[in-house]
Design an enzyme around this catalytic site. Structure first.
Site, mmCIF file in Angstrom:
data_model
loop_
_atom_site.group_PDB
_atom_site.id
_atom_site.type_symbol
_atom_site.label_atom_id
_atom_site.label_comp_id
_atom_site.label_asym_id
_atom_site.label_seq_id
_atom_site.Cartn_x
_atom_site.Cartn_y
_atom_site.Cartn_z
ATOM 1 N N THR A 69 0.836 -1.146 0.079
ATOM 2 C CA THR A 69 -0.055 0.189 -0.188
ATOM 3 C C THR A 69 0.784 1.166 -0.102
ATOM 4 O O THR A 69 1.775 1.426 0.690
ATOM 5 C CB THR A 69 -0.904 -0.175 1.298
ATOM 6 O OG1 THR A 69 -1.825 -1.061 1.198
ATOM 7 C CG2 THR A 69 -1.809 1.154 1.188
ATOM 8 N N ASN A 92 0.961 -9.451 11.859
ATOM 9 C CA ASN A 92 1.864 -8.281 11.593
ATOM 10 C C ASN A 92 1.289 -7.119 11.658
ATOM 11 O O ASN A 92 -0.064 -6.786 11.650
ATOM 12 C CB ASN A 92 2.439 -8.526 9.996
ATOM 13 C CG ASN A 92 1.289 -7.513 9.014
ATOM 14 O OD1 ASN A 92 1.333 -6.442 8.993
ATOM 15 N ND2 ASN A 92 0.226 -8.341 8.540
ATOM 16 N N CYS A 151 -7.942 0.878 6.944
ATOM 17 C CA CYS A 151 -7.154 1.864 7.645
ATOM 18 C C CYS A 151 -8.113 2.678 8.723
ATOM 19 O O CYS A 151 -9.124 3.043 8.420
ATOM 20 C CB CYS A 151 -6.492 2.789 6.743
ATOM 21 S SG CYS A 151 -5.727 2.073 5.509
ATOM 22 N N ASN A 213 -9.071 -8.171 4.075
ATOM 23 C CA ASN A 213 -7.756 -7.875 4.649
ATOM 24 C C ASN A 213 -7.744 -9.034 6.110
ATOM 25 O O ASN A 213 -8.420 -9.536 6.426
ATOM 26 C CB ASN A 213 -7.657 -6.331 5.401
ATOM 27 C CG ASN A 213 -6.491 -5.826 5.044
ATOM 28 O OD1 ASN A 213 -5.254 -6.139 5.517
ATOM 29 N ND2 ASN A 213 -6.071 -4.661 4.362
ATOM 30 N N SER A 214 -6.449 -8.779 6.691
ATOM 31 C CA SER A 214 -6.127 -9.553 7.734
ATOM 32 C C SER A 214 -7.137 -9.164 8.939
ATOM 33 O O SER A 214 -7.672 -8.103 8.800
ATOM 34 C CB SER A 214 -4.457 -9.525 8.125
ATOM 35 O OG SER A 214 -4.389 -8.013 8.131
ATOM 36 N N GLY A 265 -5.628 -16.775 3.534
ATOM 37 C CA GLY A 265 -5.300 -17.901 3.964
ATOM 38 C C GLY A 265 -5.183 -18.874 2.740
ATOM 39 O O GLY A 265 -5.217 -20.145 2.989
ATOM 40 N N GLY A 286 -1.217 -14.348 0.271
ATOM 41 C CA GLY A 286 -0.320 -13.472 1.082
ATOM 42 C C GLY A 286 0.646 -14.327 1.866
ATOM 43 O O GLY A 286 1.819 -14.568 1.387
HETATM 44 C C1 LIG Z 1 3.472 -8.625 6.119
HETATM 45 C C2 LIG Z 1 1.964 -8.399 5.601
HETATM 46 C C3 LIG Z 1 2.009 -6.958 5.350
HETATM 47 C C4 LIG Z 1 0.824 -6.552 4.501
HETATM 48 N N1 LIG Z 1 0.706 -5.383 4.167
HETATM 49 C C5 LIG Z 1 -0.574 -5.157 3.436
HETATM 50 C C6 LIG Z 1 -0.549 -3.943 2.951
HETATM 51 O O1 LIG Z 1 0.135 -2.985 2.894
HETATM 52 N N2 LIG Z 1 -1.752 -3.581 2.537
HETATM 53 C C7 LIG Z 1 -2.932 -4.558 2.372
HETATM 54 O O2 LIG Z 1 -3.913 -3.978 1.749
HETATM 55 N N3 LIG Z 1 -2.886 -5.550 2.967
HETATM 56 C C8 LIG Z 1 -1.736 -5.931 3.591
HETATM 57 N N4 LIG Z 1 -1.503 -7.239 4.119
HETATM 58 C C9 LIG Z 1 -2.619 -7.930 4.235
HETATM 59 C C10 LIG Z 1 -2.537 -8.904 3.237
HETATM 60 O O3 LIG Z 1 -2.673 -8.368 2.035
HETATM 61 C C11 LIG Z 1 -3.693 -10.183 3.431
HETATM 62 O O4 LIG Z 1 -5.016 -9.166 2.990
HETATM 63 C C12 LIG Z 1 -3.649 -10.828 4.620
HETATM 64 O O5 LIG Z 1 -2.416 -11.231 4.861
HETATM 65 C C13 LIG Z 1 -4.712 -12.122 4.574
HETATM 66 O O6 LIG Z 1 -4.265 -13.038 3.423
HETATM 67 P P1 LIG Z 1 -3.436 -14.197 3.777
HETATM 68 O O7 LIG Z 1 -3.866 -15.015 4.829
HETATM 69 O O8 LIG Z 1 -3.136 -15.100 2.596
HETATM 70 O O9 LIG Z 1 -1.841 -13.634 4.459
HETATM 71 C C14 LIG Z 1 -0.205 -7.628 4.808
HETATM 72 C C15 LIG Z 1 -0.202 -8.821 5.414
HETATM 73 C C16 LIG Z 1 1.095 -9.330 5.842
HETATM 74 C C17 LIG Z 1 1.318 -10.576 6.219
#
Ligand SMILES: Cc1cc2nc3c(=O)[nH]c(=O)nc-3n(C[C@H](O)[C@H](O)[C@H](O)COP(=O)(O)O)c2cc1C
Ligand SMILES: Cc1cc2nc3c(=O)[nH]c(=O)nc-3n(C[C@H](O)[C@H](O)[C@H](O)COP(=O)(O)OP(=O)(O)OC[C@H]3O[C@@H](n4cnc5c(N)ncnc54)[C@H](O)[C@@H]3O)c2cc1C
Ligand SMILES: Cc1cc2nc3c(=O)[nH]c(=O)nc-3n(C[C@H](O)[C@H](O)[C@H](O)COP(=O)(O)OP(=O)(O)OC[C@H]3O[C@@H](n4cnc5c(N)ncnc54)[C@H](O)[C@@H]3O)c2cc1C
Ligand SMILES: Cc1cc2nc3c(=O)[nH]c(=O)nc-3n(C[C@H](O)[C@H](O)[C@H](O)COP(=O)(O)O)c2cc1C
Ligand code: FES
Ligand code: FES
Lengths: 324, 338, 324, 338
Positions: A69, A92, A151, A213-214, A265, A286
């Site tokens: 982002t 994170n 955010c 998002n997370s 996930g 991610g």
């Molecule tokens: C280290 C890290 C940094 C992330 N930075 C961003 C970010 O800058 N912008 C965003 O929209 N989501 C960010 N996310 C969220 C991921 O894009 C994603 O939505 C989230 O990790 C869930 O997917 P996953 O379970 O496959 O990791 C971040 C996630 C992680 C783990």
């Protein structure tokens, strides 16, 4: 000091690059996000990819890449620790350090462009009005924009912008005035109604929503029960959030006509197919890339192979076959 | 939650104390010692860390590999040694670089993030590297279950390692502040598994004809990492341990000042404890020699894109500080104001 | 047919009952919820307890018991499967079968009363106005009421009542007109702002909030990717939700002065202490009781022992000791 | 997601088919067979299940116990046998009751819900029970790792088991519809691990002098559960298997009609497949004898409080239907309209 002549060495990465499957005309994995057509529906999740991964995996086999982002003005990140792993998953709180739109254009965008696939630039802000200026500052760079509305909204005592359908609408409408490129709204998990949020994005002119998002979480140390993360709160990601996000994708896909991009996930083609089966049209990977950098490319290849093997022309047909 | 004790320590033991109470008191005391130690170690790095000047030579390209486990054995009382067959990494890794090791899933235990581990030894002829690790938490516990013959997914070589002053171009120029004289002698200080980060430099010293003195610090003789490696590489070893007090900072500082006061080493490389990094920086300032320290941070990618591994360097809040995985793990250690 | 004379048999349950620790005057685990004082802060989560557990554990050692949610009129439950276990945790969609307030009074309440500890009756509704009539129908039975607002609001196209601070306020105000007994509002996880929800409950006169209910999720079968549960959606519970709920408890405890009762993934005294350390004043144990029926009593006993051993007069002091 | 194939089956194989494509086709065909089987099994129970009339004697109180594992061995090709030392349960359990077995955590694999398992054998003199289970998913996979000597947390005896008509009060009254004549002969039908639910009744029959005929159904001879138990208990065994076609419903129905047509058993007890329950209900209707069937359902508590184990009985939507764990697992099986 003598310098030994380089001898040929071998590693699994090299073999993986070489194993690129032939594209099959019989399978069409392409997906449209507004005016943009992606060759396949697999891309990284924002913040979980960087151009340096191009040295480890054949990025050209992905449908697109998504940048970390970008905010309007430069920001540092959070205090250490910025991430950890607990039983529930990865957490994170990087804090989204950013060089700002100008910094991104100068130092990052050329590296993304060189990867040879569509670049989706993730855009952030802390007030609904902050997104459009970032897009303006990007001066047309990028093939699409993902609006990260997970955010805290500083105009509303820190509730996420993305949890407020009105704020989502404002963000999209203002950004739409700056660009004709496809807009994806990336929604948070902790919202009262994902359907309302997705519909607000669609109504305001978004071309897709990304769900999700997370999940905000608070990891504690085992000994003194103090927060592990410098920022106390971080985002939980990884396979354990998948059943939660699957429901959100299912609800969002029923609520809007624009494509839903699933994120949460995903580690394997099976996980991606779970999301496709509840209505997703593309997926983002991610956390899985950290442990298995080739996870995304594996998924792309497996989707093609599964369609081929089942005699399905696309993923929709593949899913229909199980249900027959 | 209200409390009447506030910051007062646990009440003193009474005659009627049961064994359970006594055990709980000991736990609490151990926790306090550990807290104090961790706080001191963190404080010691305060203001000490600076990003090293740009490298003169490009780093090797990282790869990922399915590395067969050739050896997996217990070392001393607390550590385990892995020998991994990974040709490209063994051939290209520079001293002080590290790997990200993906812990394979087993019995339902899923470790998501790879674990950063220093490359302890490189054997380019055999195409193998050695890693020594301690079992700390979930990841390393699961790693300890990996059997010989299985493969580990590893990514590397990663990061910026230790560099001898001008070792890359030994006859380049006359020594200046920016270009100190080529190293002929080096002092390496490692504690615990921190020894692993410096062993590549001990290898380099042997290859380059640099006289290496290596302080190996640990809880006890049985727990020192590296004596055999140093013997093989012809380095002088100064073993110091907690159980005989020789590892205590004043004792160690005095001993090193005695040994090197008249003829300081050309460089000090250190890894394994914040307080040792500060001691090294103090010695470096006294002797006018550069000091490099290898740091740890929680990591996800190891490649500079996740921004998870902030280095303990104070920067403008609007500017992101250095990252341990790409700007380090090796940094300069310079006394604040020094 | 000869009937063998009964011989004495032995089992671990019996030993567990016998091991009841002496109450120590040196430790005070009691907690106040409005006008009600509980001897200790440990109780079951609604739906994860029934009087039949009284045969397996010394329920008298708990601070209170909480009933399954009672609705105003009888309801059946959902179609099978009503629950399953996936890697992320337990998922249930029992559908809250209920015999209605009258049925509860007739067939269930006497069994709860016989347990000898305060009975907190969980009350549900599908419109903000449906709660007060249930409490009225309970005719004073119960020592406190837990208002389960994690129910779809049929007045607002199915969004949870508990995700809407206004609806929460309405529920509490209407119930307050029916009873002076302590009211606990049990909040859902998927809300835009847990602080707003908790403050709405407090402002309307609630004596405590319970944070939180299970997290809606969608488990799929591995083979055909069809929903496992008859109801498609179920609530995810168990240890993996703990870090998510810890954050919510932390936020809620900072937002209100009334006690926060933590609920989510608690299995051990350590887990309970995690919640106490972020501001909870009592805990509820759900999923853990299925696998280890004695989990709640274990926690109560361990809290007393830990305080005793550390020389702490209460849990607050115990926590201060680590932080000293 | 749009599709052009709709409900048409996978396209027929072509000459150019690769091995991967062929394998995928076979997978799909297997999935279809399994879907068809599951659908038939579920449909077979439709309208068949009724709650049994109230028990005449109270059930034993359930307890939980830390039960040492005395034996844990592979049985046939697909199953595992556990012998658990659990005195109270062994002494009190009734035929057809079950246990909830808590799967212990191992290597980070955490199984939250206990798994329901029938009590296959009771040995009250030794204070032990036997359980036989198949490895199905995460829980039973982890259960298979438990070593002899470890203890398993078990709760039981649970649920309502099989009951011989008036066996509890053998000389009570003259037979009526509500009180059929005391059983002198019984037909038990078990398939797969479903045999375990009926074995307690085979034990009871031996004790009560009831002549038991036991149909043991399975994929193959090597996979039949119970032949040795039946031999020990003096029951007549009719083994039927899929591989020789003898387990097929028409074949089995014909055989049983032949065997019992002239002298029907006094009761039929069945467990292990919906289609067998329906066959039993058909035979019961033909012969005018009661049929009891033991059912499975996903469970959390086993004690009737979580409301998770809805039985497949259609009820008024405003009224909760019966629960498998307390109203069953044994129900009456009566042909709809029969
Ligand atoms: C280290 C890290 C940094 C992330 N930075 C961003 C970010 O800058 N912008 C965003 O929209 N989501 C960010 N996310 C969220 C991921 O894009 C994603 O939505 C989230 O990790 C869930 O997917 P996953 O379970 O496959 O990791 C971040 C996630 C992680 C783990
Ligand atoms: C560049 C580098 C080189 C290293 N070299 C070695 C080595 O040679 N031998 C060795 O034993 N250890 C080394 N470490 C430390 C090692 O990475 C940690 O001990 C390990 O990550 C702990 O994982 P865990 O799951 O067992 O512990 P947990 O505490 O369960 O881990 C939880 C999370 O915190 C992270 N974490 C915890 N402690 C550390 C730590 N000290 N450093 C980095 N991340 C941590 C983990 O990676 C994980 O994401 C190195 C660390 C870095 C950064
Ligand atoms: C009263 C009763 C008696 C039983 N007796 C036996 C026996 O003697 N031997 C034996 O092998 N099996 C028996 N079963 C079935 C056994 O409980 C399941 O095979 C087991 O729960 C599967 O768990 P899993 O984790 O391996 O499978 P998974 O599919 O991973 O389980 C996921 C969830 O579904 C539940 N589940 C899945 N299949 C079943 C099922 N068939 N029945 C109930 N719950 C299920 C699990 O308990 C778990 O909560 C019995 C079931 C019941 C209800
Ligand atoms: C089987 C089951 C039934 C439940 N029924 C109810 C209910 O009736 N009312 C309610 O408020 N919560 C109900 N819950 C949610 C729990 O009370 C609790 O909030 C949730 O399970 C999280 O806690 P845990 O992780 O300790 O299980 C139920 C949970 C389960 C697992
Ligand atoms: S570990 Fe990802 S940026 Fe350093
Ligand atoms: S398993 Fe809980 S009610 Fe039957």
């Amino acid at each position: 000091m003598t310098i030994a002549p380089p001898r040929p060495t071998t590693d699994a990465r090299r073999a993986f690059f070489d194993a690129r499957p032939a594209d099959s005309a019989a399978v069409d994995l392409s997906v449209r996000i507004g005016s943009l057509t992606l060759a396949n529906p697999v891309m990284p999740a924002s913040g979980c990819f960087g151009p340096s991964l191009g040295r480890l995996i054949p990025v050209a086999e992905l449908g697109a890449v998504v940048t970390k982002t970008v905010f309007g003005t430069p920001r540092g990140g959070n205090a250490a620790h910025r991430l950890t792993e607990i039983r529930a998953g990865m957490v994170n709180s990087v804090g989204i350090p950013s060089r700002g739109a100008a910094g991104y254009l100068a130092s990052q965008h050329p590296l993304y462009l060189a990867l040879g696939v569509p670049v989706i630039v993730s855009v952030g802000g802390h007030r609904p009005g902050e997104y459009a200026p970032v897009v303006q500052g990007l001066r047309g760079a990028g093939d699409a924009y993902e609006l990260n509305v997970s955010c805290p909204n500083l105009d509303r005592h820190g509730t996420d912008i993305g949890s407020d359908p009105d704020a989502i609408g404002t963000v999209v409408r203002l950004v739409r005035q700056e660009t004709d490129k496809p807009l994806i709204v990336k929604l948070p998990v902790l919202v009262s109604s994902i359907a309302d949020c997705a519909q607000a994005a669609e109504a305001a002119g978004a071309d897709a929503v990304c769900v999700a998002n997370s999940i905000p979480a608070l990891p504690l140390t085992a000994d003194t029960r103090s927060p592990v993360l410098g920022n106390v709160i971080g985002g939980l990601s990884g396979p354990n959030i998948r059943p939660i996000v699957l429901r959100l994708v299912w609800l969002a896909a029923r609520a809007v006509d624009i494509p839903v991009i699933a994120c949460g996930g995903i580690e394997t083609a099976d996980d991606a197919l779970d999301y496709f089966s509840v209505g997703a049209r593309a997926v983002q990977v991610g956390t899985a890339s950290f442990g298995r950098p080739f996870a995304m490319v594996d998924i792309t290849r497996a989707l093609q192979e599964r369609c081929l093997a089942a005699g399905a022309a696309d993923i929709g047909e593949l899913i229909e076959l199980w249900r027959a | 939650m209200t409390s009447t004790t506030g910051n007062t320590p646990a009440a003193p033991a009474t005659a009627a104390e049961t064994p359970a109470v006594a055990a709980a008191r000991e736990d609490l005391a151990a926790l306090r010692r550990q807290q104090a130690f961790a706080a001191a170690d963190e404080a010691a790095l305060d203001g000490l860390i600076a990003v090293r000047p740009p490298e003169r030579r490009p780093r090797p390209d990282p790869v990922w590999d399915d590395a067969p486990v050739l050896v997996h054995e217990v070392v001393g009382e607390r550590y385990r040694r892995l020998v991994l067959a990974t040709d490209t990494i063994a051939t290209t890794a520079l001293a002080g670089q590290f790997l990200m090791i993906t812990v394979p899933p087993a019995e339902g235990e899923r470790i998501l993030l790879p674990r950063p581990m220093a490359i302890h030894r490189r054997h380019p002829e055999q195409g193998t590297v050695e890693v020594i690790y301690g079992v700390a938490g979930r990841g390393t516990t699961a790693l300890a279950d990996v059997a010989v013959g299985e493969s580990l997914l590893v990514t590397g070589p990663l990061g910026r390692g230790f560099e001898f002053p001008d070792a890359a171009e030994p006859d380049a120029a006359l020594p200046t502040a920016a270009h100190p004289r080529p190293a002929r002698t080096a002092l390496m200080i490692g504690r615990g598994v921190g020894v692993c980060a410096i062993m590549g430099s001990v290898e380099d010293a042997a290859r380059l004809g640099i006289a290496a003195t290596v302080v190996l610090s640990g809880r006890s003789r049985a727990n020192l990492i590296g004596p055999a490696d140093c013997a093989e590489l012809g380095a002088r070893v100064i073993p110091v341990t907690d159980d005989d007090g020789s590892s205590a900072l004043p004792a160690l500082g005095g001993r090193l000042r005695g040994l090197f006061g008249s003829a300081p080493p050309d460089v000090i490389l250190v890894c394994g404890a914040g307080v040792l990094a500060r001691l090294a920086a103090e010695l470096g300032a006294e002797w006018g020699v550069p000091v490099q320290v290898s740091l740890e941070a929680h990591m996800a990618c190891g490649l500079g894109y996740c921004h998870g591994c902030a280095a303990p360097v104070a920067t403008d809040p609007a500017v992101e500080g250095p990252l341990v995985c790409v700007d380090g793990p090796v940094f300069d250690a310079v006394l604040p104001g020094g």
